[in-house]
Scaffold this motif. Structure first.
Motif, mmCIF file in Angstrom:
data_model
loop_
_atom_site.group_PDB
_atom_site.id
_atom_site.type_symbol
_atom_site.label_atom_id
_atom_site.label_comp_id
_atom_site.label_asym_id
_atom_site.label_seq_id
_atom_site.Cartn_x
_atom_site.Cartn_y
_atom_site.Cartn_z
ATOM 1 N N ASP A 110 1.000 4.252 -2.858
ATOM 2 C CA ASP A 110 0.766 5.652 -2.481
ATOM 3 C C ASP A 110 1.955 6.534 -2.842
ATOM 4 O O ASP A 110 1.783 7.644 -3.352
ATOM 5 N N CYS B 68 2.002 9.707 -5.476
ATOM 6 C CA CYS B 68 2.418 11.043 -5.024
ATOM 7 C C CYS B 68 3.621 11.579 -5.812
ATOM 8 O O CYS B 68 3.746 12.782 -6.009
ATOM 9 N N ARG C 217 0.835 -1.211 0.000
ATOM 10 C CA ARG C 217 0.000 0.000 0.000
ATOM 11 C C ARG C 217 0.866 1.256 0.000
ATOM 12 O O ARG C 217 0.584 2.212 -0.732
#
Length: 74
Positions: A47, A51, A43
């Motif tokens: 992420d 970003c 995860r």
């Protein structure tokens, strides 16, 4: 189109820390993350990639290369 936008995948080197947590660093990009479990690391990597790249420029695939170190005594 930038070089990053043309990427089809990004490679992360995954290592287990001495405390049992995991660290991951992207090869060729300044993306680093860590987590307590592999599931959490997956995860965190997703992420971090989202970003890092501008919208629509992230590679569609993330490849993980797990590195394991062993010491052998003579």
């Amino acid at each position: 189109m930038t070089l990053e936008a043309a990427m089809q995948e990004i490679l992360f080197v995954v290592e287990e820390a001495e405390d049992g947590s995991f660290r991951a660093s992207a090869a060729g990009a300044a993306i680093h993350t860590e987590a307590g479990t592999l599931e959490e690391l997956h995860r965190e990597i997703r992420d971090a990639v989202v970003c890092h790249f501008d919208p629509g420029e992230a590679p569609p695939l993330i490849r993980l290369h797990h590195v394991r170190q062993e010491l052998l005594a003579l």
